[in-house]
Scaffold this active site. Sequence first.
Site, PDB file in Angstrom:
ATOM      1  N   ASP A 157      92.442   0.695  26.591  1.00  0.00           N
ATOM      2  CA  ASP A 157      91.276   1.159  27.351  1.00  0.00           C
ATOM      3  C   ASP A 157      90.026   0.366  26.973  1.00  0.00           C
ATOM      4  O   ASP A 157      89.935  -0.217  25.890  1.00  0.00           O
ATOM      5  CB  ASP A 157      91.051   2.648  27.069  1.00  0.00           C
ATOM      6  CG  ASP A 157      90.422   3.372  28.247  1.00  0.00           C
ATOM      7  OD1 ASP A 157      89.807   2.706  29.096  1.00  0.00           O
ATOM      8  OD2 ASP A 157      90.553   4.607  28.321  1.00  0.00           O
ATOM      9  N   GLU A 200      86.971  -4.430  28.660  1.00  0.00           N
ATOM     10  CA  GLU A 200      86.094  -5.411  29.336  1.00  0.00           C
ATOM     11  C   GLU A 200      85.436  -6.438  28.393  1.00  0.00           C
ATOM     12  O   GLU A 200      85.275  -7.585  28.844  1.00  0.00           O
ATOM     13  CB  GLU A 200      85.010  -4.671  30.124  1.00  0.00           C
ATOM     14  CG  GLU A 200      85.523  -3.892  31.299  1.00  0.00           C
ATOM     15  CD  GLU A 200      86.180  -2.563  30.901  1.00  0.00           C
ATOM     16  OE1 GLU A 200      87.010  -2.057  31.676  1.00  0.00           O
ATOM     17  OE2 GLU A 200      85.878  -2.053  29.811  1.00  0.00           O
ATOM     18  N   ASP A 211      87.861   3.859  35.969  1.00  0.00           N
ATOM     19  CA  ASP A 211      87.344   5.212  36.153  1.00  0.00           C
ATOM     20  C   ASP A 211      86.703   5.375  37.524  1.00  0.00           C
ATOM     21  O   ASP A 211      85.476   5.492  37.666  1.00  0.00           O
ATOM     22  CB  ASP A 211      86.344   5.540  35.046  1.00  0.00           C
ATOM     23  CG  ASP A 211      87.002   5.567  33.677  1.00  0.00           C
ATOM     24  OD1 ASP A 211      88.221   5.772  33.605  1.00  0.00           O
ATOM     25  OD2 ASP A 211      86.287   5.372  32.677  1.00  0.00           O
TER      26      ASP A 211
END
Length: 954
Positions: A560, A563, A637
């Site tokens: 998760d 980025e 998300d």
Amino acid sequence: MGTKQLLLKGLWTVVTAGILLSVNSCSSTQPYRKTPDGVVVTLNKRQKGAHLLRLQVINDHIIRVTASPTNSFSAPPSLMISLRKQPPGQWTLQQKGDHVLLRTSSLTADVALKSGQIQFMDTTGRILLTEARAGGRTFVPDTVEGVPSYKISQVFDNLHHDALYGLGENQLGLTNLRGKDILLAQHNSEAFVPFFVSSGNYGVLWDNNSITRFGDPGSYEPLDSLRLFNKNQQPGGLTATYLPDLRSNPDPVIREEKKIDYAYLNTLKNFPPGFSLAPPSTVEWQGYIASPYSGTQRFMLYAGGYIQLWIDGKLLADKWRQCWNPAETLVEVPMERNKRYSIRVKWIPDGDQSFISLKWKKPLPASEKDKISLASEMGPSVDYYFIAGKNIDSVISGYRALTGKAPIMPLWAYGFWQSREHYDSAKEILDIVREFRQRKIPLDNIVQDWFYWKKDQWGSQEFDSTRYPDPKGMIDSLHDFYHTHFMLSVWPKFYVGSKPFKKFWDKGWLYKKNVVDSQKDWVGYVSTFYDAFNPDARGAFWDLVNRKLFSLGVDAWWLDATEPDILSNTTLKEKKQLMDPTALGPSAETFNAYPLENARAFYTGQRKAKPHQRVFILTRSAFAGSQRYAASTWSGDIGATWQDMKNQIATGISFSISGIPYWTMDIGGFATESRYQHPDARDLAEWREQMTRWYQFGAFCPLFRAHGQAPYREIFNVAPENSDAYQSMLYYDRLRYRLMPYIYSLAGETYLKDYTIMRGLVMDFESDSVARNLTDEYLFGPDLLINPVYTYKARTRPVYLPSPAGWYNLYNGKYFQGGQTISADAPYAHMPVFVKAGAILPFGPALQYTGQEPADTITLYVYQGKDGQFNLYEDEGVNYNYEKGDYTIIPLSYNDQNKTLTIGKRKGNFQGMLQHRVFRIKWIGPEKPEALDFFSAADETIPYNGKKTTVKMK
């Protein structure tokens, strides 16, 4: 000064923009030199010293182009490229006047020796793509973190007005990117890959890791770059009316504002003092705008909360987005020069951190729409690969030849996964899986999201023993008793007080700024991320995960915030500062590649620790080459809205055409409006229908996964068993497992032939101009046309049936001619799915999990009207023996003229393969429609022992 700085110091040469370059080893009188794999051209015009342009033949359909603004090529090794050095094959070099032609058996690169412009042509001499002559390549000197470098760009001319696809995920609902702008900067719900593909059957892989803009290189400007007028038409700015919570503060604040620019944490202070960002506070901006240009104006709305935008009285945006993860909406409006148009923006913020901005970009001149521009923030050279192909699949095959093949995921990964944000204990996980098994709802994977650690121990990679007293025992029970796999969320994040923090900090393996700033996350602790560009840090990170988690029996990894999302909702400038410096130098140079290197740590680590267990990774961000590390990607998300659902269709298509074949999403959307968390009867009905429609869509994605915040996403928590919603979701879950022979065969094709499972219609119907631009339907494999329903209470939807194929309704077998748009039935229980004429669809047994029983009986639905073929692929499903050739293929073919199905001789073998099986044949034709019914009698039943057999329709 380090090695990298020494290398980059030589780049500090002032270069005039737009001049193409060449090689220092060439003398000033020799314009080019043949090399073992291509040519180097020297251009000295109006420049000091030599400047280099190098073309290298990779194979007969790939040519690498590198241009340096100095007299050497000094780029560091590529992160995205994994191609091993090999002979380039046959090619020739020929000079024709002031041009040099580099030819392979598939394409020609024509280099103008005076300008350096390159044209790429096919074997007939037709130009596929050409570099722009004026301003085609630019180098602007820049210094980043004390390192001299360049801002670089390359412009191409799209001579044939080809449609352009790829570049990873965007959330703008776009598939065809011709004439559009995409900022390639990794962000939650936007995973970018610097690779685009053309409907003209070529592609370009841009080998640069920095933030890059595709399309118009200019940035979106603040709103006051237009002429602004208040609601009384007085010049100066828009009328902003802030309506606070009238129960505590009854007085609105009215002021004139020249910008709507509250996009980042540091801009929230610009709201009026005392204004609350929680509902029911409201802001409205009203007035008029006038542009100095005529044409289609481009507006980019970036917002969380409830947002509406009207221009010239037309409602152009009306949406909700979770406040903490705002999203972009592109609005394009035709306007006349200097004409005033009314504008109204209404915003209801939805939390303590809510964000909004509205920016503008001038119209793109018609002459610029067919310019293809790639502009990157930092790089020592322009470096790209031109890939020619016979179709889009072969172009994607070229991408994977350069960046790595996509391994086959473990068989169980193609089944259904259940997840939520988050399960809070071992007991809860086991109870959920038990409920699935008792209700006979097929399931293969249960996912533990974040916060299984102690509250202040993020990064410890340890379960909280009070809630997970025996994590290994839990995982063993999932494996041995429930036949369910276990995926675990692992972040590249460390709390300052976590057990491993000091070691990683002392070794210099952690980014420092967030710690120095004492910046707390949303839980309330100071954190930072590890430097995935440091090989020692990667090794130590995997070692920690291996000892603490993999040793417990974890099957797969959910990576998760890759980025990396060190601090959300801050500027790109600060995001780069938060990861400076990396082991490879300034973060600006490597910014987009973090998810690639993080996945590398897990893939290489696990393959070394357990060489025979297939790696499976789900990562929130991705980059060129991610597929070689068994990394699949989900769309982050996203919001739980109908519009977000619609956008995921285009997002999945774009990402898949970008060369990475495994994509998924949060079925139901991640974040929900408050009305869904405690719904009344009306909202509950809408929530159930939305979940049902999204679930129908998700069953036909490469990976099938439900996840999200409250309300819970398990079928039995969405709706009662006797409801249409429950029964529909159960139907599609079971159908997914029936389709497992088809789906796993597509996985085999993806590895063996670089296939793409989720397919934009342009991939199979390139001559169909309507199919080329569709954003809301796609092919799942070669034969299933998927048409998700994304409108509340819709019971039909328009479906375009591509030409020249014929199509059958999957559920009732009714036949339709291609090349038409129909109003397709879409009852609550079913979304429209059509099967291409000529399809041979293999359906396996009913399963509760993929390994429950072998597919010893397969029903083949044969759809007449066209010749067809399908390769039924099988292997052991769990290990890497397929890489050694341990797999089987049973070729299936149908001859429509003779009405004959041929089940070919089985090719290959593997340990434990079925020696004997039964094929049940069902014939479906225009005059013989038949419902999809796995319990109905077969038209033919054929025993099969690996030898060729033919079956003729009676």
